[in-house]
Design a protein around this motif. Structure first.
Motif, PDB file in Angstrom:
ATOM      1  N   SER A  64      62.099   9.705 -15.963  1.00 37.18           N
ATOM      2  CA  SER A  64      62.674   9.704 -14.629  1.00 37.18           C
ATOM      3  C   SER A  64      63.664   8.550 -14.454  1.00 37.18           C
ATOM      4  N   VAL A  65      63.368   7.401 -15.076  1.00 42.23           N
ATOM      5  CA  VAL A  65      64.257   6.240 -14.889  1.00 42.23           C
ATOM      6  C   VAL A  65      65.648   6.504 -15.466  1.00 42.23           C
ATOM      7  N   ALA A  66      65.742   7.458 -16.405  1.00 39.92           N
ATOM      8  CA  ALA A  66      67.055   7.792 -16.951  1.00 39.92           C
ATOM      9  C   ALA A  66      67.943   8.441 -15.894  1.00 39.92           C
ATOM     10  N   LEU A  67      67.314   8.875 -14.800  1.00 33.16           N
ATOM     11  CA  LEU A  67      68.085   9.500 -13.724  1.00 33.16           C
ATOM     12  C   LEU A  67      68.557   8.498 -12.677  1.00 33.16           C
ATOM     13  N   ILE A  68      68.259   7.205 -12.909  1.00 35.35           N
ATOM     14  CA  ILE A  68      68.644   6.188 -11.916  1.00 35.35           C
ATOM     15  C   ILE A  68      70.156   6.203 -11.646  1.00 35.35           C
ATOM     16  N   PRO A  69      70.991   6.223 -12.693  1.00 38.88           N
ATOM     17  CA  PRO A  69      72.441   6.254 -12.410  1.00 38.88           C
ATOM     18  C   PRO A  69      72.841   7.449 -11.553  1.00 38.88           C
TER      19      PRO A  69
END
Lengths: 268, 257
Positions: free
Chosen positions: B104-109
């Protein structure tokens, strides 16, 4: 009442073709108690599921009061062998019995009445608030029977219902089925592998052959309607009938060993 | 037995806190970066009198609860639909297996691009992470339906909806509960991560502020709060589970007749 004509069921899958039931024709009259008995693995359960509309037959047809069965008919109730899996552990006994009634157009008061009456007939009037898993095996099967009774079926199908309970409980449950049948006038089709049970319970016994199944013999049980575990089972007539059925079953098993080979279905 | 266990647990915790007090005081670690327990407790005391702290806590809980609710709702509905409609499960299996492992953190941008530092950014990350936890459990749970129970329901004329409600749902419920418990924990992690990294208002943002302003004991106090929150969420989820599954063999224990 219940007409089974030319019933055939073939299971097909992954290159294998298994003919479970070849050609079955028999009728069950209104208010009759008929036992189906056959050697183990002869497709009794398959047959009963076809009759109950749970399986579609490959050929032939089943009709209930003149109407073709092509799904579970409303006038039929099923009692399974695996009571522990057939009752819902997440519902109390009373709710288990009531659930099928909620599908019918009945008032709440009427449902309550039917549930109470059915539980009382199987001697479990005060168990409505318990969960099925808090009861013994025999009591659980009584609940399953009460669920079927409350549904007010014309025909009750019972698939080896007492195969998983101990001998004493079994005798009690057999007497219970006889009593309910006489009191309520329901038509019962009772499948069993137990010869004594078939003769003790039934008014008529249908002996099936080994798989692929056909009707081997039909036998009228001319024992008195009033039966009890002590006297009926030692009556000379009981012994005769029992021996007759036993011989038929043995012959069915032998018959399966030789000629059936010749007409095995083609493989692939 | 239970009392003994509780006493042992309390003793262990007390020992850990004492260690946290002693190690910095003895100079084994830099006191500026690892303040002793008593200073963290002090900072915590100050924090809870600050209204801004409560606002931050409220923001975090809002993001957590909303995200979890959306994920659980969607996970259950989609899971049941995928299982009930023929062929849909097979058709979607590979897509699910591809999407699920994306952290999920890869979706931060993406979240920042779409929503900036709004609550919706947090929700996107929380929902994405916790949705799969619920969905996978629902898919497993639905497959667990007993064929005898299913046939019983059919033989008594229960329609599709009645069978979903009375057979499929209760069977899947233990799995769903596990999924919700896992999702609740993951949702908290993602809520705080999002606040910390993106700067959306909440405990995470407050931790970041404490860190950049060298308020080290305050930073630890906020971390403790986040930990307590996780603990409460887990305890809460377990008690809900026990209540809802009183009939299930994992909860009811052995019954003698």
């Amino acid at each position: 009442m219940l007409d089974v004509r030319g019933l055939k069921k073939v299971y097909e899958g992954s290159g294998r073709r298994i003919e479970a039931v070849r050609d079955l024709t028999f009728t069950v009259g209104a208010g009759e108690l008929v036992c189906l008995v056959g050697p183990s693995g002869c497709g009794k359960t398959t047959l009963l599921k076809c009759v109950g509309g749970l399986l579609a037959p490959t050929a032939g047809e089943v009709s209930l009061s003149g109407r073709k069965v092509d799904g579970p008919p409303p006038g039929m109730a099923f009692v399974f062998q695996e009571y522990g899996r057939s009752l819902f552990p997440w519902m109390r006994v009373g709710d288990n019995v009531e659930l099928p009634l909620r599908q019918k157009d009945l008032s709440r008061a009427r449902r309550r009445e039917l549930v109470g009456d059915a539980l009382a007939s199987v001697g479990l009037a005060d168990a409505a608030g318990a969960y099925p898993w808090q009861l013994s095996g025999g009591m659980q099967q009584r609940v399953a029977i009460a669920r079927a009774l409350a549904y007010e079926p014309e025909v009750l199908l019972m698939d080896e219902p007492f195969a998983a309970v101990d001998a004493q409980t079994r005798a009690d449950l057999e007497d219970l089925v006889r009593r309910l049948w006489r009191e309520r006038g329901i038509t019962i089709l009772f499948v069993t592998h137990d010869i004594d049970e078939a003769v003790y319970l039934g008014e008529r016994v249908i002996v099936l052959s080994a798989s692929p199944t056909v009707v081997r013999e039909q036998l009228r049980v001319d024992l008195p309607a009033e039966r009890d575990q002590v006297h009926t089972r030692v009556a000379p007539r009981f012994a005769e009938l029992r021996t007759r059925v036993y011989e038929q079953i043995q012959a069915a098993k032998r018959g399966a060993a030789t000629p059936a080979k010749a007409d095995m279905p083609p493989s692939g | 037995m239970r009392g003994v266990n509780a006493a042992l647990g309390a003793a262990g915790l007390a020992g850990f806190l004492a260690l946290g007090e002693a190690v910095p005081r003895l100079g084994l670690v830099e006191e500026d970066y690892f303040p002793p327990t008593s200073r963290i407790a002090d900072a915590l005391g100050t924090e809870i009198t600050d209204p801004a702290f409560w606002t931050a806590l409220g923001d975090t809980l809002t993001g957590w609860a909303l995200g979890l609710a959306i994920a659980v709702g969607a996970g259950i509905v989609i899971g049941v639909v995928l299982s009930v409609v023929p062929y849909l499960r097979e058709a979607t299996a590979s897509t699910i297996e591809f999407l699920r492992p994306i952290p999920s953190v890869a979706l931060i941008p993406l979240a920042v691009l779409l929503y900036g530092t709004e609550l919706r950014s947090v929700l996107l990350l929380v929902v994405y992470a916790s949705f799969w936890q619920v969905l996978i459990q629902v898919l497993y749970g639905v497959r667990d339906v007993d064929p005898v129970a299913e046939e019983t329901a059919r033989s008594y004329g229960l329609g599709t909806w009645a069978r979903i409600r009375h057979v499929l749902w209760p069977t899947a419920l233990p799995y769903v509960m596990t999924g919700v418990r896992l999702a609740a924990a993951v949702a908290l992690i993602l809520a705080i991560t999002a606040e910390l990294v993106i700067g959306a208002p909440g405990l995470g943002a407050r931790i970041a502020v404490a860190q950049t302003s060298q308020a080290v004991p305050e930073m630890y106090a906020l971390i403790v709060v986040a930990g307590l929150l996780g603990l409460l969420i887990n305890v809460g989820a377990r008690s809900v589970e026990r209540r809802a599954l009183a009939w299930h063999q994992s909860v009811r224990g052995e019954v003698t007749v």
